[in-house]
Motif scaffolding. Structure first.
Motif, PDB file in Angstrom:
ATOM      1  N   CYS A  97      13.554  -2.697 -34.253  1.00 25.42           N
ATOM      2  CA  CYS A  97      12.420  -3.604 -34.120  1.00 25.42           C
ATOM      3  C   CYS A  97      11.783  -3.384 -32.757  1.00 25.42           C
ATOM      4  O   CYS A  97      12.348  -2.707 -31.895  1.00 25.42           O
ATOM      5  N   GLY A  98      10.582  -3.969 -32.549  1.00 32.98           N
ATOM      6  CA  GLY A  98       9.852  -3.691 -31.328  1.00 32.98           C
ATOM      7  C   GLY A  98       9.304  -4.918 -30.642  1.00 32.98           C
ATOM      8  O   GLY A  98      10.010  -5.902 -30.406  1.00 32.98           O
ATOM      9  N   THR A  99       7.991  -4.889 -30.350  1.00 37.47           N
ATOM     10  CA  THR A  99       7.347  -5.934 -29.559  1.00 37.47           C
ATOM     11  C   THR A  99       7.392  -7.297 -30.236  1.00 37.47           C
ATOM     12  O   THR A  99       7.614  -8.323 -29.591  1.00 37.47           O
ATOM     13  N   ASP A 100       7.140  -7.310 -31.546  1.00 34.86           N
ATOM     14  CA  ASP A 100       6.994  -8.558 -32.289  1.00 34.86           C
ATOM     15  C   ASP A 100       8.370  -9.184 -32.538  1.00 34.86           C
ATOM     16  O   ASP A 100       9.091  -8.792 -33.453  1.00 34.86           O
ATOM     17  N   THR A 101       8.685 -10.154 -31.709  1.00 33.95           N
ATOM     18  CA  THR A 101       9.983 -10.831 -31.839  1.00 33.95           C
ATOM     19  C   THR A 101       9.923 -12.036 -32.758  1.00 33.95           C
ATOM     20  O   THR A 101      10.944 -12.675 -33.008  1.00 33.95           O
ATOM     21  N   GLU A 102       8.728 -12.367 -33.263  1.00 37.55           N
ATOM     22  CA  GLU A 102       8.546 -13.602 -34.025  1.00 37.55           C
ATOM     23  C   GLU A 102       8.474 -13.362 -35.531  1.00 37.55           C
ATOM     24  O   GLU A 102       9.092 -14.097 -36.304  1.00 37.55           O
ATOM     25  N   THR A 103       7.709 -12.373 -35.975  1.00 37.63           N
ATOM     26  CA  THR A 103       7.542 -12.167 -37.420  1.00 37.63           C
ATOM     27  C   THR A 103       8.381 -11.026 -37.959  1.00 37.63           C
ATOM     28  O   THR A 103       8.403 -10.802 -39.169  1.00 37.63           O
ATOM     29  N   ARG A 104       9.056 -10.279 -37.082  1.00 37.85           N
ATOM     30  CA  ARG A 104       9.932  -9.178 -37.514  1.00 37.85           C
ATOM     31  C   ARG A 104      11.374  -9.572 -37.196  1.00 37.85           C
ATOM     32  O   ARG A 104      11.895  -9.281 -36.120  1.00 37.85           O
ATOM     33  N   SER A 105      12.031 -10.226 -38.113  1.00 32.38           N
ATOM     34  CA  SER A 105      13.381 -10.731 -37.837  1.00 32.38           C
ATOM     35  C   SER A 105      14.415  -9.616 -37.952  1.00 32.38           C
ATOM     36  O   SER A 105      14.215  -8.600 -38.636  1.00 32.38           O
TER      37      SER A 105
END
Length: 380
Positions: A97-105
């Protein structure tokens, strides 16, 4: 029982061992040698005369659930398509996973990794993303390593404006959790670090942790050639025994292949260098005036382009190491990255122009005669 005999293959294992037959049973190589005599029911024979066979590729940095998102919801990248792995010749993958810590669980990442495994490749994952403290499935780095077989370590970002800017002590604490989690789970445990353009910020922390006694084997930086300062520190890190990962089609050298050559010229041991794609991360498209006109995803097939560039630069055997064997060894993936009795039957069959004609993963042909024959569950 699935039994396949590959005859007359010119085998790079990765060492060049010449013309051999390869006998595959239920996804494993059970015999390797010249003129094998095999007498079993329902044996499939594939004649590889005039062709080269090498181990399947291993890509340790693919955004299998899609990367991006820095430009709002419309810039979220799509999920990886299974057939893209087949076209790349990638038979083993580590999802990130990368930058998006909110919608990519991280739970979603685990589910996708398991789906890819069910579809036919071997798949693992880095838990967490850019953030500190880490995002996990179980609530603990140690428990993720212990309870999730596919989890081989933790990802964070350092020296990047999107990172959490952890201190050296916080990173040391995380490395301790990874080390102990690895001990109790029977794994090595790694910290996979997204490096930004602030190379001194990242390496002051990483070198500091090594200087304080943390074994360097647990520390695995990637995107190492993206910036001159980051590159200089990465080369120095590799020369003290660290493993550095170079990203396809980016950085100060223009591609990973020439970064590999530069590292070798600087005295880095070949076994301490790997290549990955950053596949399905977001990549801007520019017009002839240099204006951004849209977005696409980083192609997982770029690893094959890099491999073909590496072959004339450093030879077939070494080139295989950078995209397969070194990764299997450095990530402790048993049965991967080699052609040997007892190894997994992850094989690429190449013609004289180094183009893939067949791809086999875990003993199953995913590509035949240059055509993808096994696709993902929702692919046409």
């Amino acid at each position: 029982m699935s039994c396949i005999l590959i005859r007359n293959a010119d085998v790079f294992a990765p060492e060049h061992i010449g013309i051999n037959d390869i006998f595959v049973v239920n996804g494993k190589i059970v015999a390797l040698g010249r003129d094998l005599v095999i007498n079993v029911p329902r044996l499939e024979v594939f004649d590889a005369k005039g062709k080269t066979v090498m181990p399947g590729l291993i890509d340790q940095h693919i955004h299998v659930t899609g990367g991006g998102g820095e430009g709002g919801p419309v810039t979220r990248c799509p999920e990886l398509k299974f057939s893209d792995l087949v076209r790349a010749g990638t038979t083993s993958v580590v999802g990130v996973c990368g930058t998006d810590t909110e919608t990519r669980s991280i739970a979603n990442l685990l589910a996708k990794v398991r789906a890819l495994s069910s579809e036919g490749v071997s798949a693992w994952m880095w838990t967490s993303n850019y953030a500190m403290p880490p995002s996990t499935v179980t609530g603990s780095v140690r428990r993720d390593l212990l309870a999730i077989p596919e989890c081989i370590g933790v990802k964070i970002a350092l020296g990047d404006h999107r990172s959490s800017f952890p201190t050296e002590q916080e990173v040391m604490h995380l490395l301790s959790d990874i080390r102990v989690g690895g001990m109790i789970s029977g794994k090595t445990g790694f910290l996979h670090i997204h490096l930004g353009d602030m190379g001194n910020v990242a390496y002051d922390i990483l070198d500091g942790c090594v200087n304080r006694g943390m074994p360097i084997k647990h520390i695995r930086p990637t995107h190492c050639q993206r910036h001159a300062e980051t590159w200089a520190r990465s080369v120095a890190f590799a020369k003290r025994g660290g493993v550095i990962d170079l990203t396809c089609k980016m950085g100060i050298h223009g591609d990973a292949a020439h970064a590999v050559a530069d590292a070798l010229d600087a005295g880095v041991a070949p076994g301490n260098i790997t290549v990955s794609t950053d596949g399905y991360g977001s990549m801007p498209r520019f017009d002839e005036k240099g204006e951004m006109v849209g977005l696409t995803v980083c192609p997982v097939t770029a690893i094959w382009d890099e491999f073909k560039t590496l072959v004339p630069l450093c030879g077939m055997e070494r080139a295989i190491g950078f995209v397969s064997t070194n990764l299997a060894r450095n990530l402790a993936l048993p049965g991967k990255g080699v052609i040997a009795e007892g190894a997994d039957a992850d094989l690429l069959v190449l013609d004289g122009a180094l183009e893939k004609t067949e791809v086999m993963a875990r003993g199953r042909f995913l590509m035949r005669a240059g055509e993808v024959v096994v696709k993902g569950t929702f692919e046409d």
